[in-house]
Design an enzyme around this catalytic site. Structure first.
Site, short mmCIF file in Angstrom:
data_model
loop_
_atom_site.label_atom_id
_atom_site.label_comp_id
_atom_site.label_asym_id
_atom_site.label_seq_id
_atom_site.Cartn_x
_atom_site.Cartn_y
_atom_site.Cartn_z
NE ARG A 92 -3.71 -2.30 2.70
CZ ARG A 92 -3.54 -3.22 2.94
NH1 ARG A 92 -2.22 -3.48 3.81
NH2 ARG A 92 -4.32 -4.41 3.25
CG ASP A 152 -6.54 -3.92 8.51
OD1 ASP A 152 -5.52 -4.42 7.77
OD2 ASP A 152 -7.08 -2.66 8.41
NE ARG A 155 -9.27 -8.49 4.97
CZ ARG A 155 -8.62 -7.59 4.29
NH1 ARG A 155 -7.40 -7.14 4.67
NH2 ARG A 155 -8.85 -7.54 2.90
CG HIS A 179 -5.37 -0.51 5.82
ND1 HIS A 179 -5.88 -1.57 6.16
CD2 HIS A 179 -5.75 -0.57 4.50
CE1 HIS A 179 -6.53 -2.16 5.24
NE2 HIS A 179 -6.37 -1.28 4.11
#
Length: 318
Positions: A92, A152, A155, A179
């Protein structure tokens, strides 16, 4: 004084994430009007038609339209999902340079059209782009929010639920930090049905190892999903819809978003994933979790990773 605004949301970027968010928003009937802006006019027209054809089955009548930046003037929220997509094997953070340019162009246009609401940023790398959106907009920091670690944490809760045979809604556990690759789980304060997660360590000598493996699977899930289907969309779309509902409905609910730190965790002038109370005003307050020494070290590493890159783009930052 801020304008009086209703429950209108402007979505900028109707790619996989944006459309998944729009679909969740229409299904849940959270907003009165969803205006969508995208550079692919033909595809946008098709998505707007398709979404409107599903409104009849929703809990309320959401008006979905092809939007323009003029729609931002009376919007309660502008949600930005636009940006270059993350490629297989690309982190990212590697996205930051090209997407920061895109973010500045979008925010400048939004503000030029009289926007006076709350920004919600989902474009990656989200912590850095949320900081950029705040700087470019000139709004108070509590009115610029990133999706942070909401996905996140979802999950993580799902995987812990699978391990403990418990519904994720009965699991309270956060992923915080960037993140991305330097995020961390806060195991010390995690609970399953009110029982500390760490209590299982006494009963099962391999439990800590399994928890760390679950975290690694959580952290790396995006890479697996992108490799399999090209993008992540449904999970983050529903996470964005949850943040939107917290704002529109003034819920004062704690969600793990990218929020501005101004002394919390001993840090300043940085957006990063942390629980924060979210309401109609945006960020009501940042919730500072009590971290153990190992967690503090990991969080500091995450902070330093983000700060180093942030300072390259904003050298005037404190």
């Amino acid at each position: 004084m801020r304008k009086t605004i209703g429950n209108k949301v402007v979505l900028i970027g109707a790619g996989d994430v944006g459309v998944a968010y729009a679909y969740a928003l229409v299904n849940q009937g959270t907003v009165d009007h969803l205006a969508i802006i995208d550079i692919d006019a033909k595809k946008l027209r098709g998505n707007v038609m398709d979404l409107n054809h599903g409104v009849v089955w929703s809990s309320s009548r959401t008006r979905v339209t092809e939007g323009t930046y003029a729609d931002c003037e009376d919007a309660a929220m502008v949600v930005i999902c636009a940006g270059a997509a993350q490629k297989p094997g690309e982190t990212r953070l590697q996205l930051v340079e090209k997407n920061m340019r895109i973010m500045k162009g979008i925010v400048d246009e939004v503000m030029a059209n009289g926007f006076d609401g709350i920004f919600l940023i989902a474009s990656n790398p989200v912590d850095l782009l949320t900081y950029g959106a705040w700087r470019y907009s000139g709004l108070d920091s509590h009115r610029v929010i990133g999706s942070g670690t909401v996905l996140d944490s979802a999950r993580y809760r799902f995987m812990l639920g699978e391990l403990t045979h418990t519904a994720p809604s009965s699991i309270h556990a956060y992923i915080i930090g960037e993140h991305g690759d330097t995020e961390l789980p806060v195991v010390s304060s995690a609970t399953v049905a009110g029982v500390p997660l760490s209590a299982n360590s006494d009963k099962d000598p391999d439990f800590d190892e399994r928890i760390e493996k679950i975290f690694e699977e959580t952290r790396d899930a995006a890479y697996d999903i992108i490799d399999a289907k090209g993008s992540t969309s449904y999970g983050i779309g529903m996470g964005l819809a949850r943040i939107t509902k917290a704002i529109i409905k003034n819920q004062d609910v704690a969600l793990p978003v990218s929020a501005y730190l101004d002394g919390q965790y001993g840090e300043h002038d940085l957006y990063i994933g942390t629980p924060a109370v979210v309401n109609r005003g945006g960020i009501g307050r940042v919730v500072e979790l009590q971290l153990n020494e190992h967690e503090k070290e990991r969080f500091e590493h995450s902070v330093n990773t983000l700060r180093e890159i942030k300072n390259e783009f904003f050298p005037d930052a404190p």
